[in-house]
Design a protein around this motif. Structure first.
Motif, PDB file in Angstrom:
ATOM      1  N   TYR A 245     -10.117   2.586  -3.445  1.00 53.60           N
ATOM      2  CA  TYR A 245      -9.039   3.168  -4.232  1.00 53.60           C
ATOM      3  C   TYR A 245      -9.061   4.695  -4.183  1.00 53.60           C
ATOM      4  O   TYR A 245      -8.026   5.336  -3.940  1.00 53.60           O
ATOM      5  N   ASP A 246     -10.237   5.285  -4.388  1.00 51.08           N
ATOM      6  CA  ASP A 246     -10.339   6.745  -4.475  1.00 51.08           C
ATOM      7  C   ASP A 246     -10.122   7.427  -3.124  1.00 51.08           C
ATOM      8  O   ASP A 246      -9.454   8.459  -3.047  1.00 51.08           O
ATOM      9  N   VAL A 247     -10.698   6.857  -2.059  1.00 49.22           N
ATOM     10  CA  VAL A 247     -10.515   7.469  -0.742  1.00 49.22           C
ATOM     11  C   VAL A 247      -9.054   7.384  -0.314  1.00 49.22           C
ATOM     12  O   VAL A 247      -8.503   8.353   0.230  1.00 49.22           O
ATOM     13  N   GLN A 248      -8.408   6.249  -0.570  1.00 51.79           N
ATOM     14  CA  GLN A 248      -7.005   6.139  -0.182  1.00 51.79           C
ATOM     15  C   GLN A 248      -6.126   7.110  -0.981  1.00 51.79           C
ATOM     16  O   GLN A 248      -5.138   7.636  -0.455  1.00 51.79           O
ATOM     17  N   ARG A 249      -6.489   7.380  -2.230  1.00 53.77           N
ATOM     18  CA  ARG A 249      -5.737   8.362  -3.014  1.00 53.77           C
ATOM     19  C   ARG A 249      -5.799   9.738  -2.353  1.00 53.77           C
ATOM     20  O   ARG A 249      -4.811  10.472  -2.327  1.00 53.77           O
ATOM     21  N   ILE A 250      -6.957  10.078  -1.816  1.00 51.24           N
ATOM     22  CA  ILE A 250      -7.093  11.362  -1.112  1.00 51.24           C
ATOM     23  C   ILE A 250      -6.265  11.337   0.168  1.00 51.24           C
ATOM     24  O   ILE A 250      -5.511  12.273   0.459  1.00 51.24           O
ATOM     25  N   VAL A 251      -6.392  10.271   0.935  1.00 49.87           N
ATOM     26  CA  VAL A 251      -5.675  10.148   2.206  1.00 49.87           C
ATOM     27  C   VAL A 251      -4.170  10.218   2.007  1.00 49.87           C
ATOM     28  O   VAL A 251      -3.446  10.821   2.810  1.00 49.87           O
ATOM     29  N   ASN A 252      -3.684   9.625   0.907  1.00 48.25           N
ATOM     30  CA  ASN A 252      -2.246   9.601   0.635  1.00 48.25           C
ATOM     31  C   ASN A 252      -1.756  10.802  -0.161  1.00 48.25           C
ATOM     32  O   ASN A 252      -0.568  10.890  -0.488  1.00 48.25           O
ATOM     33  N   GLY A 253      -2.663  11.723  -0.493  1.00 55.85           N
ATOM     34  CA  GLY A 253      -2.256  12.922  -1.216  1.00 55.85           C
ATOM     35  C   GLY A 253      -2.190  12.768  -2.717  1.00 55.85           C
ATOM     36  O   GLY A 253      -1.706  13.661  -3.417  1.00 55.85           O
ATOM     37  N   GLY A 254      -2.693  11.646  -3.238  1.00 53.69           N
ATOM     38  CA  GLY A 254      -2.668  11.437  -4.683  1.00 53.69           C
ATOM     39  C   GLY A 254      -3.731  12.227  -5.419  1.00 53.69           C
ATOM     40  O   GLY A 254      -3.620  12.472  -6.624  1.00 53.69           O
TER      41      GLY A 254
ATOM     42  N   THR B 134      -5.781  15.858  -4.941  1.00 57.51           N
ATOM     43  CA  THR B 134      -5.804  17.080  -4.135  1.00 57.51           C
ATOM     44  C   THR B 134      -6.948  18.016  -4.506  1.00 57.51           C
ATOM     45  O   THR B 134      -7.056  19.098  -3.923  1.00 57.51           O
ATOM     46  N   ASN B 135      -7.798  17.608  -5.443  1.00 54.60           N
ATOM     47  CA  ASN B 135      -8.928  18.447  -5.827  1.00 54.60           C
ATOM     48  C   ASN B 135     -10.219  17.780  -5.396  1.00 54.60           C
ATOM     49  O   ASN B 135     -10.535  16.668  -5.843  1.00 54.60           O
ATOM     50  N   TYR B 136     -10.969  18.442  -4.530  1.00 54.78           N
ATOM     51  CA  TYR B 136     -12.157  17.807  -3.964  1.00 54.78           C
ATOM     52  C   TYR B 136     -13.300  17.680  -4.958  1.00 54.78           C
ATOM     53  O   TYR B 136     -14.171  16.814  -4.803  1.00 54.78           O
ATOM     54  N   VAL B 137     -13.319  18.497  -6.011  1.00 57.17           N
ATOM     55  CA  VAL B 137     -14.372  18.379  -7.023  1.00 57.17           C
ATOM     56  C   VAL B 137     -14.179  17.089  -7.815  1.00 57.17           C
ATOM     57  O   VAL B 137     -15.121  16.309  -8.016  1.00 57.17           O
ATOM     58  N   THR B 138     -12.956  16.858  -8.261  1.00 57.27           N
ATOM     59  CA  THR B 138     -12.640  15.619  -8.975  1.00 57.27           C
ATOM     60  C   THR B 138     -12.870  14.406  -8.081  1.00 57.27           C
ATOM     61  O   THR B 138     -13.425  13.390  -8.520  1.00 57.27           O
ATOM     62  N   ALA B 139     -12.447  14.510  -6.827  1.00 56.18           N
ATOM     63  CA  ALA B 139     -12.623  13.402  -5.886  1.00 56.18           C
ATOM     64  C   ALA B 139     -14.102  13.107  -5.661  1.00 56.18           C
ATOM     65  O   ALA B 139     -14.513  11.941  -5.617  1.00 56.18           O
ATOM     66  N   THR B 140     -14.905  14.160  -5.543  1.00 60.19           N
ATOM     67  CA  THR B 140     -16.343  13.972  -5.323  1.00 60.19           C
ATOM     68  C   THR B 140     -16.998  13.297  -6.522  1.00 60.19           C
ATOM     69  O   THR B 140     -17.846  12.407  -6.358  1.00 60.19           O
ATOM     70  N   LEU B 141     -16.616  13.710  -7.723  1.00 57.15           N
ATOM     71  CA  LEU B 141     -17.180  13.107  -8.931  1.00 57.15           C
ATOM     72  C   LEU B 141     -16.902  11.602  -8.951  1.00 57.15           C
ATOM     73  O   LEU B 141     -17.798  10.798  -9.249  1.00 57.15           O
ATOM     74  N   SER B 142     -15.681  11.219  -8.617  1.00 61.73           N
ATOM     75  CA  SER B 142     -15.323   9.803  -8.617  1.00 61.73           C
ATOM     76  C   SER B 142     -16.145   9.025  -7.594  1.00 61.73           C
ATOM     77  O   SER B 142     -16.692   7.960  -7.894  1.00 61.73           O
ATOM     78  N   LEU B 143     -16.239   9.560  -6.377  1.00 61.52           N
ATOM     79  CA  LEU B 143     -17.006   8.870  -5.339  1.00 61.52           C
ATOM     80  C   LEU B 143     -18.492   8.852  -5.661  1.00 61.52           C
ATOM     81  O   LEU B 143     -19.184   7.857  -5.405  1.00 61.52           O
ATOM     82  N   TYR B 144     -18.988   9.939  -6.242  1.00 68.56           N
ATOM     83  CA  TYR B 144     -20.408  10.000  -6.594  1.00 68.56           C
ATOM     84  C   TYR B 144     -20.762   8.902  -7.597  1.00 68.56           C
ATOM     85  O   TYR B 144     -21.793   8.226  -7.456  1.00 68.56           O
ATOM     86  N   LEU B 145     -19.931   8.723  -8.608  1.00 74.25           N
ATOM     87  CA  LEU B 145     -20.195   7.694  -9.613  1.00 74.25           C
ATOM     88  C   LEU B 145     -20.214   6.302  -8.982  1.00 74.25           C
ATOM     89  O   LEU B 145     -21.036   5.455  -9.349  1.00 74.25           O
ATOM     90  N   SER B 146     -19.318   6.069  -8.017  1.00 72.46           N
ATOM     91  CA  SER B 146     -19.305   4.775  -7.330  1.00 72.46           C
ATOM     92  C   SER B 146     -20.586   4.583  -6.533  1.00 72.46           C
ATOM     93  O   SER B 146     -21.234   3.529  -6.617  1.00 72.46           O
ATOM     94  N   VAL B 147     -20.969   5.597  -5.765  1.00 72.13           N
ATOM     95  CA  VAL B 147     -22.179   5.512  -4.939  1.00 72.13           C
ATOM     96  C   VAL B 147     -23.422   5.324  -5.815  1.00 72.13           C
ATOM     97  O   VAL B 147     -24.292   4.495  -5.526  1.00 72.13           O
ATOM     98  N   TYR B 148     -23.504   6.087  -6.900  1.00 74.72           N
ATOM     99  CA  TYR B 148     -24.655   6.014  -7.807  1.00 74.72           C
ATOM    100  C   TYR B 148     -24.784   4.619  -8.410  1.00 74.72           C
ATOM    101  O   TYR B 148     -25.881   4.037  -8.432  1.00 74.72           O
ATOM    102  N   ASN B 149     -23.684   4.089  -8.888  1.00 68.56           N
ATOM    103  CA  ASN B 149     -23.730   2.775  -9.535  1.00 68.56           C
ATOM    104  C   ASN B 149     -24.031   1.662  -8.540  1.00 68.56           C
ATOM    105  O   ASN B 149     -24.739   0.703  -8.878  1.00 68.56           O
TER     106      ASN B 149
END
Length: 227
Positions: free
Chosen positions: A185-194, A196-211
């Motif tokens: 969900y999160d990567v596709q949001r970046i790919v589709n332009g949903g 646009t802030n890489y800090v917010t995007a990183t936080l979301s992906l980090y939480l997924s990877v951590y969990n």
């Protein structure tokens, strides 16, 4: 090519360049965030830093985590946001102290940790590739995944009091499934332009990877050997 078509092409190319830059910066910052996470884990295990436990410990952890979320979001457009994100990942590394200490107590503890790391990296790579190449729209998953997280949190709180091994296993399995889907969900949001802030995007992906990592390690630890 008419001027209107040229303008449309230029706008499309510019938007694609922005999306590619956000995705690239997100991956770089996600990789960088692993350093303070490992440092926090090393400090926690080496010094046996006391970690919150029980219901009150859970509430304190959530308060600190959401404090970081708020501060990171507020400063996401500056270097302060990056610094806060890295500080948060150090804190999350510390929070792995009990899990890592228990795992390292097994004779094959190091192998279990590397297996969990490899499994997490594989899930991230596969889900990110699907999200980047698939024509399927995963945007509808957002509300269901959020609901799933709420259910898992409630189950985790309940299990603080119940202490049921079977429920703990079920929670770990659900966490792996939910946060694997969140990567899609999160990567596709970046790919589709949903996003646009890489800090917010990183936080979301980090939480997924951590969990995913901690849940995999918890499940693998059930087969740990003391021999």
């Amino acid at each position: 090519m008419t001027p209107m078509m040229q303008n449309t092409y230029d706008i499309s190319a510019s938007g694609q360049a922005v999306r590619n830059r956000v995705l690239r910066n997100t991956y770089w910052l996600l990789a960088l965030s692993m350093i303070p996470t490992m440092l926090g884990a090393f400090v926690g295990v080496s010094l046996q830093v006391p970690i919150f436990s029980g219901f009150m410990g859970f509430m304190i952890f959530m308060a600190i985590a959401f404090g970081f979320f708020w501060a990171i979001e507020k400063n996401k457009n500056s270097g302060v946001g990056v610094a806060l994100l890295l500080g948060f990942t150090f804190f999350m590394g510390l929070m792995m102290t009990p899990l890592l200490t228990r795992t390292l107590g097994y004779s094959n503890g190091g192998q279990l940790i590397m297996t969990a790391f490899g499994g997490t990296a594989t899930i991230l790579a596969v889900m990110a590739t699907i999200a980047s190449t698939s024509k399927r729209d995963f945007s509808a998953m957002g509300k269901w995944l959020t609901a799933g997280v709420v259910v898992v949190l409630l189950a985790a709180v309940a299990n603080i009091f119940l202490g049921m091994p079977a429920l703990s296993i079920a929670i770990s399995v659900l966490v792996i499934g939910i946060f694997s889907a969140f990567i899609l969900y999160d990567v596709q949001r970046i790919v589709n332009g949903g996003e646009t802030n890489y800090v917010t995007a990183t936080l979301s992906l980090y939480l997924s990877v951590y969990n995913i990592f901690t849940s995999l390690l918890h499940l693998l630890g059930l087969g740990g050997s003391n021999d």
